[in-house]
Design an enzyme around this catalytic site. Structure first.
Site, PDB file in Angstrom:
ATOM      1  CE  LYS A  12       3.019   0.116   4.830  1.00 14.13           C
ATOM      2  NZ  LYS A  12       2.637   0.013   3.410  1.00 14.13           N
ATOM      3  CD  GLU A  49      -2.767   1.279   2.431  1.00 13.00           C
ATOM      4  OE1 GLU A  49      -2.759   0.380   3.288  1.00 13.00           O
ATOM      5  OE2 GLU A  49      -3.488   2.294   2.484  1.00 13.00           O
ATOM      6  NE  ARG A  74       4.201  -7.605  10.563  1.00 14.10           N
ATOM      7  CZ  ARG A  74       3.530  -6.884   9.650  1.00 14.10           C
ATOM      8  NH1 ARG A  74       2.459  -7.369   9.076  1.00 14.10           N
ATOM      9  NH2 ARG A  74       3.916  -5.696   9.338  1.00 14.10           N
TER      10      ARG A  74
HETATM   11  P1  ATP Z   1       1.124  -2.002   8.139  1.00 16.18           P
HETATM   12  O1  ATP Z   1       2.407  -2.151   8.872  1.00 16.18           O
HETATM   13  O2  ATP Z   1       0.674  -0.586   8.012  1.00 16.18           O
HETATM   14  O3  ATP Z   1       0.067  -2.993   8.501  1.00 16.18           O
HETATM   15  P2  ATP Z   1       2.159  -3.430   5.926  1.00 16.18           P
HETATM   16  O4  ATP Z   1       3.566  -3.319   6.402  1.00 16.18           O
HETATM   17  O5  ATP Z   1       1.442  -4.713   5.973  1.00 16.18           O
HETATM   18  O6  ATP Z   1       1.330  -2.318   6.639  1.00 16.18           O
HETATM   19  P3  ATP Z   1       1.785  -3.364   3.066  1.00 16.18           P
HETATM   20  O7  ATP Z   1       2.094  -2.240   2.161  1.00 16.18           O
HETATM   21  O8  ATP Z   1       0.404  -3.878   3.084  1.00 16.18           O
HETATM   22  O9  ATP Z   1       2.165  -2.827   4.478  1.00 16.18           O
HETATM   23  O10 ATP Z   1       2.801  -4.543   2.814  1.00 16.18           O
HETATM   24  C1  ATP Z   1       3.061  -5.059   1.553  1.00 16.18           C
HETATM   25  C2  ATP Z   1       3.444  -6.495   1.666  1.00 16.18           C
HETATM   26  O11 ATP Z   1       4.568  -6.658   2.505  1.00 16.18           O
HETATM   27  C3  ATP Z   1       2.317  -7.307   2.254  1.00 16.18           C
HETATM   28  O12 ATP Z   1       2.186  -8.497   1.508  1.00 16.18           O
HETATM   29  C4  ATP Z   1       2.764  -7.578   3.654  1.00 16.18           C
HETATM   30  O13 ATP Z   1       2.246  -8.776   4.117  1.00 16.18           O
HETATM   31  C5  ATP Z   1       4.283  -7.624   3.506  1.00 16.18           C
HETATM   32  N1  ATP Z   1       4.920  -7.228   4.750  1.00 16.18           N
HETATM   33  C6  ATP Z   1       4.702  -6.115   5.462  1.00 16.18           C
HETATM   34  N2  ATP Z   1       5.424  -6.108   6.591  1.00 16.18           N
HETATM   35  C7  ATP Z   1       6.133  -7.254   6.608  1.00 16.18           C
HETATM   36  C8  ATP Z   1       7.063  -7.843   7.518  1.00 16.18           C
HETATM   37  N3  ATP Z   1       7.417  -7.242   8.655  1.00 16.18           N
HETATM   38  N4  ATP Z   1       7.593  -9.049   7.192  1.00 16.18           N
HETATM   39  C9  ATP Z   1       7.251  -9.650   6.052  1.00 16.18           C
HETATM   40  N5  ATP Z   1       6.392  -9.160   5.160  1.00 16.18           N
HETATM   41  C10 ATP Z   1       5.815  -7.976   5.424  1.00 16.18           C
END
Ligand code: ATP
Ligand code: MG
Length: 577
Positions: free
Chosen positions: A284, A49, A274
């Protein structure tokens, strides 16, 4: 401790010898291929996003998605899940593209946006209304919360749930046409208000929201929820394996429900844990807060776990990919020691970064018996790990700088570097002996060290075999360049930044000494035209990267990582157990 090898290179570690941990997702994909699923296609996507910069957690997801596609001869899309215009921005879109590319991945022409599917998503919604599977609801957000029930109690049906299909179609069309104020109506799926999984209790699919979207402008005043957009976007793109993090496991039944009702291509969703890192926040929302409240200088502050920050700090894409390989992919959440990330960077830079000498906190040394005006060019090795990187000449003269830390007027037991009456070797040069200390009469501060050098001890010469316990680095005062050097520590003092006494929040764990700026460092003249982004090992001190605001007249270096490898030590001690 006192006799670190002068080249300071990281030792090959136990970790590097181990094979990459197994990856259950790779096994699933391989099995699917064997079974001939999806007509032998592998198609993944990375779906950020655009509401912030990418961080090291995203790197794990990028490496996984693009890595699987590459490994199995498939494709991976870059898709922006841009369904929430109030938080999104093209600045983030641009940074995300730059960061994915920098990390070494390529989406060819497959740059997609959920917002490009707004029309299709609208049509999907209309289909669900027509099938009696969605309805327009007039409950306010607060009322909806009341009706939703709890984890232990079922919810209640909305009074609008049995509204006729015609009415819902009409109202939905008028929601789109802008007839209703923000938040006044929603489109909801008609599933089951008593479902144990709250995601299935008639979730919202569309909301009325007047916000200018960074791509579609003001052409829409209703926006799909992430939950309605995400799975359908994957479907539209023909994604085969829709890989996401564990928090979406509970959403999967909902995504499956939409796809089944619509009878469209059904990607297989697979969840993984994650990445969490010690001393680091990877949300974020929190990272944005750090930026907005100016706890850091921006998204690319070298202390940030963002790819932009890590790049500026001196991280290489290779080190980050190596890290992502080593941590593997699991189904259970855990926290990785940040020392392991630092270890990966050291391993990479050890092989590639040219060595130079730099003195961070200089103290002047005058060699009393070295002829005034004489300059010698000593031969220095650019990288002991890579002979092909050759040698360079380093100017040596009567007045030098050494590190304040390398001198003690009253040396404690075990201190083998320079002290009054004692000897130390100058790297690539001679053995010197301290014969006097000059101090400022008023402050008592050391102004300069008076030393003699032993002309028979030049490195590489026949008599150079004489041993002293310590070799220290130095620069020639006349030849060295001034530089600003920034030293960084973890941004959070606690391993878990959320570990705080009640009444305070994670911000209380911010490390107030995470940045130390040294304005008066001196570096070897070979760095005169060091360009932003170039990385060096400052002998005995660590790996440093030229900051993006550095220029020939005003050099600025960021310390990427010190030479002390706590991860390798950890691994060693584990082995001994
Ligand atoms: P927020 O922290 O605001 O919930 P997000 O980090 O999930 O948001 P996205 O832009 O939706 O933000 O993430 C894009 C992709 O990266 C998604 O598929 C998400 O699952 C993956 N992602 C985000 N954070 C992690 C993490 N810490 N480890 C592994 N994958 C991640
Ligand atoms: Mg997310």
């Amino acid at each position: 401790m006192e006799t670190e090898p002068p080249d300071g290179g990281a030792k090959p570690s136990a970790a590097s010898a181990e094979a990459a941990p197994s990856n259950f997702i790779r096994n699933i994909v391989a099995e699917d291929l064997k079974q001939g699923k999806n007509g032998g296609r592998v198609h993944t996507r990375f779906p950020p996003e655009p509401n912030g910069y990418l961080h090291i957690g995203h790197a794990k997801s990028i490496c996984l998605n693009f890595g699987l596609a590459a490994e199995f001869g498939g494709m991976s899309n870059l898709r922006f899940d841009d369904t929430n215009p109030s938080k999104e921005d093209i600045e983030y879109v641009a940074s995300i593209k730059e960061d994915v590319r920098w990390l070494g991945f390529d989406w060819d022409d497959r740059e997609f946006y959920a917002s490009d599917y707004f029309e299709s998503l609208y049509e999907f919604a209309v289909r669900l209304i027509r099938a009696g599977k969605a309805f327009v609801c007039d409950l306010s957000a607060d009322q909806m919360r009341e009706y939703r029930g709890t984890l232990t109690e079922p919810g209640k049906n909305s009074p609008y749930r049995n509204r006729s299909i015609e009415d819902s179609l009409d109202l939905f069309q008028r929601m789109r046409a802008g007839e209703f104020p923000d938040g006044s109506r929603t489109l909801r799926a008609k599933i089951d208000m008593a479902a144990p999984n709250i995601n299935l209790r008639d979730p919202v699919m569309y909301r009325v929201l007047r916000a200018t979207h960074h791509r579609t402008g003001d052409s829409w005043c209703i926006y799909p929820t992430y939950d309605f957009a995400h799975g359908q976007s994957d479907s539209i793109e023909g994604i085969t394996h829709s890989i996401c993090t564990l928090e979406f496991e509970d959403h999967r039944p909902l995504y499956d429900w939409f796809l089944d009702q619509l009878q469209i291509h059904h990607p297989q969703q697979i969840e993984f844990a994650r990445l969490n890192l010690t001393h680091t926040v990877l949300s974020k929302r929190k990272l944005l807060q750090l930026v907005q409240q100016k706890h850091v200088t921006g998204w690319d502050d070298p202390r940030m776990p963002t790819l932009a920050g890590m790049r500026r700090r001196g991280y290489t894409p290779e080190a980050i990919r190596d890290f992502c390989d080593r941590i593997g992919v699991a189904k259970r959440n855990s926290t990785v020691d940040i020392a392991m990330l630092e270890h990966c960077l050291r391993e990479d830079l050890n092989k590639r970064a040219p060595r130079v000498m730099a003195v961070l906190r200089p103290v002047k040394v005058v060699l009393e018996n070295y002829p005034e005006g004489q300059v010698e060019e000593l031969i220095a090795i650019n990288n002991p790990e890579d002979p092909a990187m050759g040698t360079r000449k380093v100017a040596f003269s009567r007045v030098l700088y050494i590190e304040q830390d390398d001198f003690r007027e009253e040396p404690p037991k075990g201190f083998f570097r320079l002290s009054p009456g004692k000897e130390a070797r100058l790297r690539y040069g001679y053995i010197i002996k301290c014969v006097g200390v000059e101090k400022d009469a008023a402050t008592g501060e050391i102004r300069e060290l008076r030393c003699t050098y032993d002309p028979d001890t030049k490195s590489g010469s026949s008599q150079s075999g004489r041993k002293v316990k310590a070799t220290i680095h130095w620069v020639s005062a006349e030849h060295a360049l001034g530089a600003q050097v920034r030293l960084y520590e973890h941004l959070f003092t606690k391993e878990d930044p959320d570990d705080v006494p009640s009444g305070t929040d994670w911000l209380a764990n911010i490390n107030s000494t995470s940045l130390e700026t040294l304005a008066d460092a001196r570096v070897e003249s070979v760095l005169a035209d060091a360009k932003p982004g170039q990385r060096y090992q400052f002998e005995r001190l660590g790996y440093f990267c030229v900051d993006e605001n550095s220029s020939a007249g005003a050099l600025v270096f960021n310390r990427a990582v010190s030479l002390r490898d706590t991860w390798a030590k950890l691994e060693q001690s584990k082995k001994r157990l």
